[in-house]
Design a protein around this motif. Structure first.
Motif, short mmCIF file in Angstrom:
data_model
loop_
_atom_site.label_atom_id
_atom_site.label_comp_id
_atom_site.label_asym_id
_atom_site.label_seq_id
_atom_site.Cartn_x
_atom_site.Cartn_y
_atom_site.Cartn_z
N ASN A 1 0.80 -1.22 0.00
CA ASN A 1 0.00 0.00 0.00
C ASN A 1 0.84 1.26 0.00
OD1 ASN A 1 -2.10 -1.85 0.48
ND2 ASN A 1 -1.76 -1.68 2.68
N SER A 2 2.14 1.11 0.13
CA SER A 2 3.03 2.26 0.33
C SER A 2 2.67 3.04 1.59
CB SER A 2 3.01 3.19 -0.90
OG SER A 2 3.41 2.50 -2.05
N GLY B 1 13.22 0.58 9.86
CA GLY B 1 14.16 0.78 10.95
C GLY B 1 13.54 1.34 12.22
N ASN B 2 12.27 1.74 12.17
CA ASN B 2 11.61 2.31 13.35
C ASN B 2 10.79 1.26 14.05
OD1 ASN B 2 8.78 3.63 14.33
ND2 ASN B 2 10.56 4.85 14.93
N LEU B 3 10.73 1.31 15.37
CA LEU B 3 9.91 0.40 16.14
C LEU B 3 9.35 1.14 17.35
CD1 LEU B 3 8.89 -2.50 16.55
CD2 LEU B 3 10.89 -2.89 18.00
N GLN B 4 8.04 0.96 17.57
CA GLN B 4 7.38 1.54 18.72
C GLN B 4 6.69 0.43 19.52
OE1 GLN B 4 7.51 4.97 19.32
NE2 GLN B 4 8.91 4.96 17.55
N ILE B 5 6.67 0.62 20.82
CA ILE B 5 6.08 -0.39 21.69
C ILE B 5 4.59 -0.15 21.82
CG2 ILE B 5 6.03 -1.20 24.08
CD1 ILE B 5 9.04 -0.60 24.17
N GLY B 6 3.85 -1.25 21.76
CA GLY B 6 2.40 -1.17 21.92
C GLY B 6 1.98 -1.45 23.35
N ASP B 7 0.81 -2.04 23.50
CA ASP B 7 0.23 -2.26 24.82
C ASP B 7 0.64 -3.58 25.47
OD1 ASP B 7 -2.76 -0.81 23.51
OD2 ASP B 7 -1.20 0.15 24.71
N VAL B 8 0.95 -4.58 24.65
CA VAL B 8 1.30 -5.90 25.19
C VAL B 8 2.60 -6.40 24.55
CG1 VAL B 8 -1.02 -6.59 25.90
CG2 VAL B 8 -0.31 -6.94 23.52
N PRO B 9 3.72 -5.72 24.77
CA PRO B 9 4.96 -6.05 24.05
C PRO B 9 5.78 -7.18 24.66
CG PRO B 9 5.32 -4.17 25.48
CD PRO B 9 3.87 -4.54 25.62
N ASP B 10 5.50 -7.57 25.90
CA ASP B 10 6.36 -8.52 26.59
C ASP B 10 6.42 -9.85 25.86
OD1 ASP B 10 5.49 -7.42 29.98
OD2 ASP B 10 6.79 -6.56 28.43
N GLY B 11 7.64 -10.32 25.62
CA GLY B 11 7.86 -11.60 24.95
C GLY B 11 7.91 -11.50 23.44
N TYR B 12 7.79 -10.29 22.92
CA TYR B 12 7.79 -10.10 21.47
C TYR B 12 8.86 -9.08 21.05
CZ TYR B 12 3.02 -11.96 21.84
OH TYR B 12 1.92 -12.73 22.11
N LYS B 13 9.49 -9.37 19.93
CA LYS B 13 10.32 -8.38 19.27
C LYS B 13 9.75 -8.16 17.88
CE LYS B 13 14.64 -9.42 21.67
NZ LYS B 13 16.07 -9.83 21.53
N ALA B 14 10.07 -7.02 17.30
CA ALA B 14 9.61 -6.77 15.94
C ALA B 14 10.70 -6.04 15.18
CB ALA B 14 8.32 -5.95 15.94
N THR B 15 10.68 -6.19 13.88
CA THR B 15 11.64 -5.48 13.05
C THR B 15 11.01 -5.07 11.74
OG1 THR B 15 13.83 -5.62 12.02
CG2 THR B 15 12.59 -7.67 12.21
N ARG B 16 11.24 -3.83 11.36
CA ARG B 16 10.72 -3.30 10.09
C ARG B 16 11.93 -3.12 9.18
NH1 ARG B 16 6.59 0.71 9.04
NH2 ARG B 16 6.23 0.71 6.77
N THR B 17 12.07 -4.02 8.24
CA THR B 17 13.27 -4.04 7.41
C THR B 17 13.16 -3.10 6.21
OG1 THR B 17 12.39 -5.97 6.25
CG2 THR B 17 13.92 -6.38 8.06
N THR B 18 11.97 -2.95 5.70
CA THR B 18 11.73 -2.08 4.55
C THR B 18 10.38 -1.39 4.75
OG1 THR B 18 10.53 -3.77 3.30
CG2 THR B 18 12.94 -3.68 2.99
N GLN B 19 10.02 -0.53 3.84
CA GLN B 19 8.70 0.09 3.90
C GLN B 19 7.61 -0.98 3.86
OE1 GLN B 19 7.90 3.15 4.32
NE2 GLN B 19 6.09 3.76 3.20
#
Lengths: 116, 111
Positions: free
Chosen positions: A27-28, A53-71
């Motif tokens: 969707n760009s 490259g940006n990451l923000q924490i939500g409401d239930v982040p414990d036990g999870y990691k995330a990565t945004r590699t591209t758009q």
């Protein structure tokens, strides 16, 4: 039509296992989100990102990691999966942030994860 | 307790009938969105209604917003079997930076 594709659609792992859920949007859109959906809790935000490259924490982040590699690509990582993480996971995208509630979220079809 | 919640867990109607799903919330909002989730699919937005709007329509769907009573309704007329789904409200507020979803109302439309 906005498109968000998640993979895999179903995943079974064991306690302590390593799991990566993938999401791609065409969707760009700037913003991408990971939610989990559980009976009695509705949709809960885990992590989100407003660009590569940006990451923000939500409401239930414990036990999870995330990565945004591209758009387009956003990944959710469970490095030591636990049974409490058994859930239905949704990825979503939006052009702008959710702050004023003026934007539509476009969801993928979901990934059902079972941790045994 | 939930910031946003639908007031019915489940509803069932016959095809052709009208049905209303209600949502109540507990904070000042900037907008409210209604989503529908069909079995095996992700949620899809139906209507976005801003805090200064009282009513919004989308085909057979009509959403209302009453900020004084902090409530919204989604009405579906001439229901069809394919309207069977879970319906969520989601609120946005200047107090927080993301949508807050209700738990959803499961609607069954039977022939």
């Amino acid at each position: 039509e906005a498109a968000v594709t998640q993979s895999p659609r179903n995943k079974v792992t064991v306690t302590g296992g390593n799991v990566t859920l993938s999401c791609r949007q065409t969707n760009s859109h700037n913003y991408m989100y990971w939610y989990r959906q559980d009976t009695g809790h509705g949709l809960r935000l885990i992590h989100y990102s407003y660009g590569a490259g940006n990451l923000q924490i939500g409401d239930v982040p414990d036990g999870y990691k995330a990565t945004r590699t591209t758009q387009e690509d956003f990944f959710l990582l469970l490095e030591l999966a636990s049974p409490s993480q058994t859930s239905l996971y949704f990825c979503a995208s939006s052009e702008f942030g959710q702050g004023a509630g003026q934007n539509t979220l476009y969801f993928g079809a979901g990934t059902r994860l079972s941790v045994l | 307790s939930q910031l946003a919640e639908e007031n019915s867990w489940a509803l069932s109607v016959h095809e052709g009938e009208s049905v209303t799903v209600n949502c109540s919330y507990k904070t000042s909002i900037t907008a409210l969105q209604w989503y529908r989730q069909k079995s095996g699919k992700g949620p899809a937005q139906l209507i976005l209604i801003r805090s200064n709007e009282r009513e919004k329509r989308n085909g057979r769907l009509r959403a209302t917003l009453d900020t004084s009573s902090q409530s919204s309704s989604l009405s579906i007329t001439a229901t069809r079997c394919e309207d069977t789904a879970v319906y969520f409200c989601a609120i946005a507020s200047s107090s927080f930076s993301k949508l807050v979803f209700g738990q959803g109302t499961s609607l069954s439309v039977v022939p």
